[in-house]
Design a protein around this motif. Sequence first.
Motif, PDB file in Angstrom:
ATOM      1  N   LYS A 104      34.614  47.389  54.082  1.00 56.67           N
ATOM      2  CA  LYS A 104      33.245  47.274  54.757  1.00 56.67           C
ATOM      3  C   LYS A 104      32.020  47.606  53.542  1.00 56.67           C
ATOM      4  CE  LYS A 104      34.386  48.136  59.246  1.00 56.67           C
ATOM      5  NZ  LYS A 104      34.117  48.917  60.440  1.00 56.67           N
ATOM      6  N   GLY A 105      32.552  47.937  52.406  1.00 61.07           N
ATOM      7  CA  GLY A 105      31.517  48.108  51.316  1.00 61.07           C
ATOM      8  C   GLY A 105      31.431  49.757  50.938  1.00 61.07           C
ATOM      9  N   GLN A 106      31.184  50.084  49.817  1.00 65.60           N
ATOM     10  CA  GLN A 106      30.997  51.173  49.175  1.00 65.60           C
ATOM     11  C   GLN A 106      30.152  51.179  47.898  1.00 65.60           C
ATOM     12  OE1 GLN A 106      33.969  54.150  49.745  1.00 65.60           O
ATOM     13  NE2 GLN A 106      34.146  54.586  47.749  1.00 65.60           N
ATOM     14  N   PRO A 107      29.315  51.841  47.621  1.00 69.47           N
ATOM     15  CA  PRO A 107      28.651  51.609  46.325  1.00 69.47           C
ATOM     16  C   PRO A 107      29.454  51.866  45.160  1.00 69.47           C
ATOM     17  CG  PRO A 107      27.411  53.048  47.672  1.00 69.47           C
ATOM     18  CD  PRO A 107      28.656  52.870  48.347  1.00 69.47           C
ATOM     19  N   TRP A 126      43.424  52.618  41.657  1.00 66.75           N
ATOM     20  CA  TRP A 126      42.998  52.048  43.144  1.00 66.75           C
ATOM     21  C   TRP A 126      41.469  51.873  43.056  1.00 66.75           C
ATOM     22  CZ3 TRP A 126      39.900  53.085  47.152  1.00 66.75           C
ATOM     23  CH2 TRP A 126      39.946  52.313  48.089  1.00 66.75           C
ATOM     24  N   ASN A 127      40.779  52.934  42.505  1.00 69.84           N
ATOM     25  CA  ASN A 127      39.246  53.061  42.763  1.00 69.84           C
ATOM     26  C   ASN A 127      38.862  51.690  41.655  1.00 69.84           C
ATOM     27  OD1 ASN A 127      38.098  55.181  44.329  1.00 69.84           O
ATOM     28  ND2 ASN A 127      39.758  56.169  43.379  1.00 69.84           N
ATOM     29  N   VAL A 128      39.596  51.836  40.510  1.00 71.30           N
ATOM     30  CA  VAL A 128      39.095  50.784  39.558  1.00 71.30           C
ATOM     31  C   VAL A 128      39.224  49.148  39.969  1.00 71.30           C
ATOM     32  CG1 VAL A 128      39.378  49.608  37.270  1.00 71.30           C
ATOM     33  CG2 VAL A 128      39.391  52.080  37.438  1.00 71.30           C
ATOM     34  N   PHE A 129      40.375  49.083  40.772  1.00 73.35           N
ATOM     35  CA  PHE A 129      40.722  47.652  41.270  1.00 73.35           C
ATOM     36  C   PHE A 129      39.425  47.752  42.545  1.00 73.35           C
ATOM     37  CE2 PHE A 129      45.104  47.934  39.620  1.00 73.35           C
ATOM     38  CZ  PHE A 129      44.761  47.068  38.694  1.00 73.35           C
ATOM     39  N   SER A 130      39.159  48.513  43.075  1.00 72.58           N
ATOM     40  CA  SER A 130      38.352  48.448  44.276  1.00 72.58           C
ATOM     41  C   SER A 130      36.845  48.041  43.751  1.00 72.58           C
ATOM     42  CB  SER A 130      38.088  49.811  44.986  1.00 72.58           C
ATOM     43  OG  SER A 130      39.315  50.004  45.478  1.00 72.58           O
ATOM     44  N   VAL A 131      36.669  48.533  42.573  1.00 73.30           N
ATOM     45  CA  VAL A 131      35.161  48.035  42.076  1.00 73.30           C
ATOM     46  C   VAL A 131      35.375  46.444  41.757  1.00 73.30           C
ATOM     47  CG1 VAL A 131      34.003  48.143  39.753  1.00 73.30           C
ATOM     48  CG2 VAL A 131      34.807  50.159  40.963  1.00 73.30           C
ATOM     49  N   THR A 144      35.034  44.724  45.095  1.00 72.51           N
ATOM     50  CA  THR A 144      33.816  44.801  45.531  1.00 72.51           C
ATOM     51  C   THR A 144      32.669  43.963  44.960  1.00 72.51           C
ATOM     52  OG1 THR A 144      34.252  47.117  46.312  1.00 72.51           O
ATOM     53  CG2 THR A 144      31.995  46.240  46.094  1.00 72.51           C
ATOM     54  N   GLN A 145      32.747  43.907  43.426  1.00 73.81           N
ATOM     55  CA  GLN A 145      32.176  42.984  42.756  1.00 73.81           C
ATOM     56  C   GLN A 145      32.340  41.738  43.055  1.00 73.81           C
ATOM     57  OE1 GLN A 145      33.211  44.420  38.738  1.00 73.81           O
ATOM     58  NE2 GLN A 145      31.138  45.057  38.553  1.00 73.81           N
ATOM     59  N   GLU A 146      33.510  41.181  43.408  1.00 74.88           N
ATOM     60  CA  GLU A 146      33.744  39.700  43.768  1.00 74.88           C
ATOM     61  C   GLU A 146      33.257  39.262  45.140  1.00 74.88           C
ATOM     62  OE1 GLU A 146      35.164  35.864  43.810  1.00 74.88           O
ATOM     63  OE2 GLU A 146      35.017  37.452  41.985  1.00 74.88           O
ATOM     64  N   MET A 147      33.494  40.398  46.188  1.00 73.45           N
ATOM     65  CA  MET A 147      32.715  40.187  47.354  1.00 73.45           C
ATOM     66  C   MET A 147      31.468  40.131  47.316  1.00 73.45           C
ATOM     67  SD  MET A 147      35.367  39.703  49.300  1.00 73.45           S
ATOM     68  CE  MET A 147      36.062  38.904  48.009  1.00 73.45           C
ATOM     69  N   ILE A 148      30.608  40.832  46.400  1.00 76.27           N
ATOM     70  CA  ILE A 148      29.261  40.803  46.134  1.00 76.27           C
ATOM     71  C   ILE A 148      28.980  39.491  45.661  1.00 76.27           C
ATOM     72  CG2 ILE A 148      27.240  41.613  44.899  1.00 76.27           C
ATOM     73  CD1 ILE A 148      28.621  44.422  44.974  1.00 76.27           C
ATOM     74  N   ARG A 164      30.542  36.639  46.075  1.00 72.11           N
ATOM     75  CA  ARG A 164      30.796  35.752  47.002  1.00 72.11           C
ATOM     76  C   ARG A 164      29.814  35.840  47.999  1.00 72.11           C
ATOM     77  NH1 ARG A 164      37.149  35.368  47.944  1.00 72.11           N
ATOM     78  NH2 ARG A 164      37.782  35.128  45.650  1.00 72.11           N
ATOM     79  N   GLY A 165      28.812  36.715  48.059  1.00 72.05           N
ATOM     80  CA  GLY A 165      27.970  36.846  49.300  1.00 72.05           C
ATOM     81  C   GLY A 165      28.243  37.486  50.475  1.00 72.05           C
ATOM     82  N   ILE A 166      29.613  37.948  50.471  1.00 75.69           N
ATOM     83  CA  ILE A 166      30.080  38.713  51.626  1.00 75.69           C
ATOM     84  C   ILE A 166      29.721  40.216  51.774  1.00 75.69           C
ATOM     85  CG2 ILE A 166      32.664  39.388  52.527  1.00 75.69           C
ATOM     86  CD1 ILE A 166      33.755  36.909  51.086  1.00 75.69           C
ATOM     87  N   LEU A 167      29.624  40.932  50.724  1.00 74.65           N
ATOM     88  CA  LEU A 167      28.974  42.214  50.819  1.00 74.65           C
ATOM     89  C   LEU A 167      27.482  42.189  50.083  1.00 74.65           C
ATOM     90  CD1 LEU A 167      32.014  44.286  49.875  1.00 74.65           C
ATOM     91  CD2 LEU A 167      31.030  43.967  52.000  1.00 74.65           C
ATOM     92  N   PRO A 168      26.656  43.169  50.476  1.00 74.91           N
ATOM     93  CA  PRO A 168      25.324  43.121  49.947  1.00 74.91           C
ATOM     94  C   PRO A 168      25.221  43.475  48.404  1.00 74.91           C
ATOM     95  CG  PRO A 168      25.582  44.921  51.392  1.00 74.91           C
ATOM     96  CD  PRO A 168      26.957  44.275  51.403  1.00 74.91           C
ATOM     97  N   GLY A 169      24.453  42.753  47.716  1.00 74.07           N
ATOM     98  CA  GLY A 169      24.024  43.314  46.225  1.00 74.07           C
ATOM     99  C   GLY A 169      23.769  44.592  46.244  1.00 74.07           C
ATOM    100  N   SER A 170      23.139  45.216  47.122  1.00 80.11           N
ATOM    101  CA  SER A 170      22.877  46.519  47.092  1.00 80.11           C
ATOM    102  C   SER A 170      23.758  47.744  46.826  1.00 80.11           C
ATOM    103  CB  SER A 170      21.988  47.188  48.131  1.00 80.11           C
ATOM    104  OG  SER A 170      22.918  46.837  49.529  1.00 80.11           O
ATOM    105  N   LEU A 171      25.229  47.390  47.061  1.00 81.59           N
ATOM    106  CA  LEU A 171      26.144  47.975  46.800  1.00 81.59           C
ATOM    107  C   LEU A 171      26.707  48.208  45.224  1.00 81.59           C
ATOM    108  CD1 LEU A 171      28.854  46.902  49.413  1.00 81.59           C
ATOM    109  CD2 LEU A 171      27.433  49.126  49.601  1.00 81.59           C
ATOM    110  N   ASP A 172      26.027  47.223  44.267  1.00 78.17           N
ATOM    111  CA  ASP A 172      26.207  47.130  42.962  1.00 78.17           C
ATOM    112  C   ASP A 172      25.018  48.262  42.546  1.00 78.17           C
ATOM    113  OD1 ASP A 172      26.203  47.029  40.261  1.00 78.17           O
ATOM    114  OD2 ASP A 172      26.240  44.889  40.108  1.00 78.17           O
ATOM    115  N   ASP A 173      25.373  49.327  42.324  1.00 83.84           N
ATOM    116  CA  ASP A 173      24.278  50.428  41.839  1.00 83.84           C
ATOM    117  C   ASP A 173      24.857  50.957  40.510  1.00 83.84           C
ATOM    118  OD1 ASP A 173      26.903  51.599  42.365  1.00 83.84           O
ATOM    119  OD2 ASP A 173      26.000  53.519  43.682  1.00 83.84           O
ATOM    120  N   LEU A 174      25.448  50.265  39.688  1.00 83.60           N
ATOM    121  CA  LEU A 174      25.747  50.268  38.143  1.00 83.60           C
ATOM    122  C   LEU A 174      24.496  50.044  37.514  1.00 83.60           C
ATOM    123  CD1 LEU A 174      28.908  48.174  37.842  1.00 83.60           C
ATOM    124  CD2 LEU A 174      28.705  50.814  38.291  1.00 83.60           C
TER     125      LEU A 174
END
Length: 69
Positions: free
Chosen positions: A3-6, A36-41, A44-48, A50-60
């Motif tokens: 569901k998304g995590q920063p 696992w955490n690196v693959f999750s990044v 998540t970047q891919e889902m951002i 694609r517009g599936i997850l909000p861009g606000s999760l990219d807090d890099l």
Amino acid sequence: WEKGQPLCSFLDSAMRHLQDFLEGDRAEDHLAAAAWNVFSVIHTQEMINRGILPGSLDDLPDFKNQGGS
């Protein structure tokens, strides 16, 4: 996590697991947890993208656009 995590949350966790492994802690599989955490990044970047997850999760930090010489 789906569901998304920063992104920094995943990276912070990956770094903690790598540090624990380097310090000799073998109480859990720290390398698998770090991976696992690196693959999750990546996921998540891919889902951002694609517009599936909000861009606000990219807090890099965006070093590329901070100016300087």
